[in-house]
Design a protein around this motif. Structure first.
Motif, short mmCIF file in Angstrom:
data_model
loop_
_atom_site.label_atom_id
_atom_site.label_comp_id
_atom_site.label_asym_id
_atom_site.label_seq_id
_atom_site.Cartn_x
_atom_site.Cartn_y
_atom_site.Cartn_z
N SER A 139 0.42 -1.00 0.05
CA SER A 139 -0.35 0.24 -0.32
C SER A 139 1.00 1.59 0.05
O SER A 139 0.70 2.31 -0.18
N THR A 192 0.12 3.58 -3.28
CA THR A 192 -0.68 5.03 -2.97
C THR A 192 0.07 6.15 -2.40
O THR A 192 -0.85 6.74 -1.97
N THR A 239 -9.38 2.07 -4.84
CA THR A 239 -8.66 1.84 -5.97
C THR A 239 -8.80 3.01 -7.09
O THR A 239 -8.16 2.59 -7.45
N ILE A 244 -6.10 4.81 -8.11
CA ILE A 244 -4.35 4.67 -8.42
C ILE A 244 -4.61 3.84 -9.85
O ILE A 244 -5.08 3.60 -10.53
#
Length: 415
Positions: free
Chosen positions: A197, A201, A340, A343
């Motif tokens: 992550s 992110t 999501t 992303i």
């Protein structure tokens, strides 16, 4: 010896730039120290009006604790056998706490969780007297509670004091010790998810705290053959490792250092069983089985040398159908956007080699399975009374019940 002050000192001025703090004032672990409980509470500023929360099993296991509290004005809340921590039980503890100055929670798991949340809401000091090395929440700041059959992890508080008599820990039932082992091996999945992550992110990640969890989990793995023995030394080592992961959670004020998608899968099974009016097995026992399933999935991802990623496409009506009466909670977590949406699929493709390195950085599925068998853990869904249908349903739909990035959720974007 567990040196809390040394740990606190080591995390001052951390390179991650965050200030790491814990409300823990003292951790007392020793053989036969039950008799010293009152003295330990007094030196840590606890007043004499206490609420003692336990169940029949944990109270029986902690023989001598009532005598140790002579001189205190003790009010009692003794459950027959508390297996499920709920927001309703927190309200019960809150009402009992009105004329008490602090809480001593005698036991593990659900008992600790309801006390952790209640003490947080009323700003009361908390002492946990551990009766088994069965889970990692002793020093945690958070509390997983069931609210309307939906499992939610609430912000709560870390206790001021943790006490553990190693004679009691050593004599804890073998199945509880094995559950503690199962809870700990899940940290390997959690570490993968946290790193992935952070990579994809930009989520905050502290390598020093991750290393604390890794060292504790590796130590537990090395003790697999001793977990179920009636041995004070190994029981102490397991508890200390469990405490370290809880302190890690306190330091970052979230559960990232100690749980990943394997915990969410366990919670999914728990929620679905509650909808059917059934209680689940012990937390650590379920987490261990979930860890094996997720590690098998991650092993398959590792085999892919390259991937082509795409935007996540979700059939939300299908998701809501499988959550049934819990769908409103899932809607809240996934609207107006999902985790999501921001992303770029190219980010996954460009970082795939690094993701594979992260997967390979922890013990393999086969190594974890071997250690769990030696530690007496459940290793199949059948052993935790999860049907094949619920197993597969959980694997597919559990990522949507938390707004948290995991490699399992990310895999929905891989063709």
């Amino acid at each position: 010896m567990f040196d809390l002050e040394k740990i606190k000192k080591e995390f001052e001025n951390c390179a991650c730039g965050h200030k790491h703090q814990t409300s823990l004032q003292e951790v007392s672990i020793g053989s036969g120290i039950t008799k010293d409980v009152g003295e330990i509470l007094i030196r840590n500023g606890f007043d004499k009006n206490l609420l003692l929360v336990a169940d029949q099993n944990t109270l029986k296991a902690s023989d001598g604790i009532l005598e140790a509290l002579n001189g205190f004005n003790v009010k009692f809340k003794i459950y027959d056998n508390l297996r499920e921590a709920t927001v309703e039980q927190v309200k019960v503890i809150n009402e009992l706490l009105i004329d008490c100055d602090g809480v001593i929670s005698v036991g593990t798991g659900s008992l600790n969780d309801i006390c952790r949340k209640a003490c947080s809401e009323l700003n009361k000091p908390l002492c946990i007297f551990a009766t088994a090395p069965s889970m990692d929440g002793f020093a945690s700041y958070c509390a997983p509670l069931t609210n309307g059959n939906f499992k939610i992890t609430y912000g709560a508080k870390s206790p001021e004091v943790v006490i553990a008599d190693t004679k009691i820990l050593a004599n804890a039932p073998a199945y509880l010790k094995s559950a503690g082992f199962g809870d700990m091996v899940g940290k390997y999945v959690g570490l993968i998810d946290w790193q992935v992550s952070a990579l994809i992110t930009g989520e905050y990640y502290c390598e020093k705290i991750a290393n604390l969890t890794r060292q504790a989990t590796d130590k537990i793995m090395s003790l697999a053959d001793k977990i179920t023995l009636c041995d004070e030394e190994s029981a102490t080592a397991v508890l200390e490792a469990l405490l370290l992961t809880g302190i890690g959670m306190s330091f970052v004020q979230n559960s990232r250092p100690a749980s990943g998608t394997e915990h969410i899968l366990s919670h999914f099974w728990e929620c679905k069983k509650l909808l059917d009016g059934k209680l689940s097995d012990f937390h650590g026992k379920k987490v261990g089985v979930a860890t094996l399933l997720i590690m098998k999935e991650y092993s398959k991802l590792y085999q892919k040398k390259k991937v082509k990623a795409k935007r996540e496409v979700v059939d939300w009506e299908d998701v809501y159908l499988h959550y049934g009466d819990l769908k409103d909670e899932v809607i809240k977590l996934n609207t107006p956007d999902t985790i999501t949406d921001s992303i770029d699929p190219k980010t996954i493709q460009e970082n795939w080699d690094k993701i594979r390195e992260i997967i390979a950085s922890v013990p393999s599925y086969e190594q974890i399975l071997d250690a769990m068998k030696r530690a007496g853990c459940a290793t199949t869904c059948e052993e935790i009374e999860v049907s094949k249908e619920l197993e597969q349903e959980g694997l597919k739909y559990h990522p949507f019940m938390r707004r948290r990035m995991s490699l399992r959720r990310l895999s929905n974007m891989i063709e």
